[in-house]
Write an enzyme that holds these catalytic residues in place. Sequence first.
Site, PDB file in Angstrom:
ATOM      1  N   ASP A  22       0.868  -1.180   0.000  1.00  0.00           N
ATOM      2  CA  ASP A  22       0.000   0.000   0.000  1.00  0.00           C
ATOM      3  C   ASP A  22       0.903   1.227   0.000  1.00  0.00           C
ATOM      4  OD1 ASP A  22      -1.607   2.149   0.637  1.00  0.00           O
ATOM      5  OD2 ASP A  22      -2.825   1.043   2.084  1.00  0.00           O
TER       6      ASP A  22
ATOM      7  N   ASN B 125       2.527   4.765 -10.633  1.00  0.00           N
ATOM      8  CA  ASN B 125       1.234   4.727 -11.327  1.00  0.00           C
ATOM      9  C   ASN B 125       0.041   4.596 -10.380  1.00  0.00           C
ATOM     10  OD1 ASN B 125      -0.718   3.858 -13.619  1.00  0.00           O
ATOM     11  ND2 ASN B 125      -0.670   2.079 -12.254  1.00  0.00           N
TER      12      ASN B 125
ATOM     13  N   TYR C 257      -9.686  15.132  -6.675  1.00  0.00           N
ATOM     14  CA  TYR C 257      -8.834  14.396  -7.621  1.00  0.00           C
ATOM     15  C   TYR C 257      -7.972  15.364  -8.434  1.00  0.00           C
ATOM     16  CZ  TYR C 257      -7.369  11.262 -11.364  1.00  0.00           C
ATOM     17  OH  TYR C 257      -6.620  10.544 -12.261  1.00  0.00           O
TER      18      TYR C 257
ATOM     19  N   LYS D  81      -3.821  15.622  -8.542  1.00  0.00           N
ATOM     20  CA  LYS D  81      -2.976  15.444  -9.728  1.00  0.00           C
ATOM     21  C   LYS D  81      -2.207  16.727 -10.056  1.00  0.00           C
ATOM     22  CE  LYS D  81      -3.667  11.083 -10.648  1.00  0.00           C
ATOM     23  NZ  LYS D  81      -2.571  10.103 -10.655  1.00  0.00           N
TER      24      LYS D  81
ATOM     25  N   VAL E 216      -9.212   7.005 -20.027  1.00  0.00           N
ATOM     26  CA  VAL E 216      -8.755   5.643 -20.323  1.00  0.00           C
ATOM     27  C   VAL E 216      -9.750   4.685 -19.685  1.00  0.00           C
ATOM     28  CG1 VAL E 216      -6.826   4.024 -20.173  1.00  0.00           C
ATOM     29  CG2 VAL E 216      -6.380   6.488 -20.059  1.00  0.00           C
TER      30      VAL E 216
HETATM   31  P1  NDP Z   1      -7.179   1.189 -11.989  1.00  0.00           P
HETATM   32  O1  NDP Z   1      -8.164   1.391 -10.904  1.00  0.00           O
HETATM   33  O2  NDP Z   1      -7.397   0.113 -12.987  1.00  0.00           O
HETATM   34  O3  NDP Z   1      -5.715   1.001 -11.362  1.00  0.00           O
HETATM   35  C1  NDP Z   1      -5.298   1.683 -10.217  1.00  0.00           C
HETATM   36  C2  NDP Z   1      -4.152   0.922  -9.610  1.00  0.00           C
HETATM   37  O4  NDP Z   1      -3.691   1.625  -8.448  1.00  0.00           O
HETATM   38  C3  NDP Z   1      -4.560  -0.465  -9.165  1.00  0.00           C
HETATM   39  O5  NDP Z   1      -3.542  -1.368  -9.534  1.00  0.00           O
HETATM   40  C4  NDP Z   1      -4.642  -0.357  -7.658  1.00  0.00           C
HETATM   41  O6  NDP Z   1      -4.268  -1.582  -7.078  1.00  0.00           O
HETATM   42  C5  NDP Z   1      -3.583   0.694  -7.388  1.00  0.00           C
HETATM   43  N1  NDP Z   1      -3.753   1.359  -6.106  1.00  0.00           N
HETATM   44  C6  NDP Z   1      -4.781   2.135  -5.685  1.00  0.00           C
HETATM   45  N2  NDP Z   1      -4.576   2.529  -4.418  1.00  0.00           N
HETATM   46  C7  NDP Z   1      -3.386   1.991  -4.027  1.00  0.00           C
HETATM   47  C8  NDP Z   1      -2.627   2.032  -2.842  1.00  0.00           C
HETATM   48  N3  NDP Z   1      -3.031   2.697  -1.748  1.00  0.00           N
HETATM   49  N4  NDP Z   1      -1.446   1.367  -2.798  1.00  0.00           N
HETATM   50  C9  NDP Z   1      -1.032   0.687  -3.871  1.00  0.00           C
HETATM   51  N5  NDP Z   1      -1.687   0.599  -5.026  1.00  0.00           N
HETATM   52  C10 NDP Z   1      -2.864   1.256  -5.102  1.00  0.00           C
HETATM   53  O7  NDP Z   1      -7.088   2.613 -12.709  1.00  0.00           O
HETATM   54  P2  NDP Z   1      -6.083   3.182 -13.823  1.00  0.00           P
HETATM   55  O8  NDP Z   1      -5.235   2.139 -14.390  1.00  0.00           O
HETATM   56  O9  NDP Z   1      -6.906   3.994 -14.721  1.00  0.00           O
HETATM   57  O10 NDP Z   1      -5.217   4.174 -12.929  1.00  0.00           O
HETATM   58  C11 NDP Z   1      -3.804   4.195 -12.940  1.00  0.00           C
HETATM   59  C12 NDP Z   1      -3.318   5.628 -12.819  1.00  0.00           C
HETATM   60  O11 NDP Z   1      -3.754   6.365 -13.971  1.00  0.00           O
HETATM   61  C13 NDP Z   1      -3.882   6.382 -11.605  1.00  0.00           C
HETATM   62  O12 NDP Z   1      -2.844   7.159 -11.035  1.00  0.00           O
HETATM   63  C14 NDP Z   1      -4.952   7.282 -12.215  1.00  0.00           C
HETATM   64  O13 NDP Z   1      -5.167   8.434 -11.452  1.00  0.00           O
HETATM   65  C15 NDP Z   1      -4.300   7.600 -13.559  1.00  0.00           C
HETATM   66  N6  NDP Z   1      -5.217   8.094 -14.584  1.00  0.00           N
HETATM   67  C16 NDP Z   1      -6.270   7.337 -15.024  1.00  0.00           C
HETATM   68  C17 NDP Z   1      -7.127   7.828 -15.995  1.00  0.00           C
HETATM   69  C18 NDP Z   1      -8.301   7.060 -16.501  1.00  0.00           C
HETATM   70  O14 NDP Z   1      -9.135   7.661 -17.196  1.00  0.00           O
HETATM   71  N7  NDP Z   1      -8.417   5.791 -16.233  1.00  0.00           N
HETATM   72  C19 NDP Z   1      -6.914   9.162 -16.576  1.00  0.00           C
HETATM   73  C20 NDP Z   1      -5.769   9.852 -16.064  1.00  0.00           C
HETATM   74  C21 NDP Z   1      -4.952   9.331 -15.110  1.00  0.00           C
HETATM   75  P3  NDP Z   1      -4.898  -2.230  -5.752  1.00  0.00           P
HETATM   76  O15 NDP Z   1      -6.338  -1.831  -5.695  1.00  0.00           O
HETATM   77  O16 NDP Z   1      -4.664  -3.684  -5.950  1.00  0.00           O
HETATM   78  O17 NDP Z   1      -4.080  -1.655  -4.650  1.00  0.00           O
END
Ligand code: NDP
Length: 257
Positions: free
Chosen positions: A70, A97, A166, A170, A199
């Site tokens: 985490d 990420n 949010y 960012k 995305v």
């Molecule tokens: P997902 O929800 O698919 O992925 C988010 C990831 O972050 C998961 O693997 C989750 O894993 C992990 N995560 C969340 N909280 C924690 C934590 N406390 N510790 C460790 N891992 C964590 O979303 P996206 O792939 O879309 O998001 C990835 C990044 O892209 C983010 O930073 C998001 O803000 C950014 N983004 C996304 C956009 C979109 O439209 N989708 C647009 C712009 C930016 P787990 O829950 O297993 O911990």
Amino acid sequence: AAKRLAGKTILVTGASSGIGRSTALEFARTSPQDLRLILTARRIDSLCGVAAQIAKEVGDGVKVLPVKLDVSNPDEVRDFVGGLPEEWRDINVLVNNAGLAKGVARAPEIDEQDINVVFSTNVTGLINMTQAIMPIFLKRPDGGQGDIINVGSIAGREAYPGGSIYCASKAAVRSFTESLRMELIATRIRVMEIDPGQVETEFSLIRFSGDKAKADAVYAGCEPLTPDDIAEVVVFTATRRENLVIADTMVYPNHQA
Ligand code: NDP
């Protein structure tokens, strides 16, 4: 690109789904012979699934270490780095990420817990990881060497009603990234940011607390990017020659203004 990745160790946070998962797979596909991938997130089962997918696609030339972590917990982050087996410590690339959106509401109604979760993950979590990994980079000659690639968001540049927490998180990522880049100018540590637009991932479902109708509505009438699109940009950014820094990248789907 494969040559530039050969022998490297890459750490991707939030690799259990979406952009992080695709990024892990894209690194593996790009350098299938000689690469180490440390994949972290809270959902260890999903990380093991990603590791299995990589093994299925490229075989054992890519070594994968899935770690439950985490990023918002500084003790866990410290223990994680301290506990890395020797052969996994020489990290070359950190992809920050992990992130999420919560508390989509007008500012007066935002839940305190949502504020904390978003900031402790997107901002403090990213800083925790950066501080934990930087000593590895700084130990290398000429002031240090390594790549930090932060996943920000277009939301950090273009705010919208109901998105204040949010968007602010960012924007903070963006400011942190810029400061760090300036601190490290003239070293061989590159600090880079990639800001995706829409995305299609689990992101929207989490943002609307599991309300699928609201999540689907985000993409109604448009074609969002796929996580693979962003993964390609991450890997491209990480595989330029060392003197080239793609500092700041915005990646939009064609429809998004
Ligand atoms: P997902 O929800 O698919 O992925 C988010 C990831 O972050 C998961 O693997 C989750 O894993 C992990 N995560 C969340 N909280 C924690 C934590 N406390 N510790 C460790 N891992 C964590 O979303 P996206 O792939 O879309 O998001 C990835 C990044 O892209 C983010 O930073 C998001 O803000 C950014 N983004 C996304 C956009 C979109 O439209 N989708 C647009 C712009 C930016 P787990 O829950 O297993 O911990």
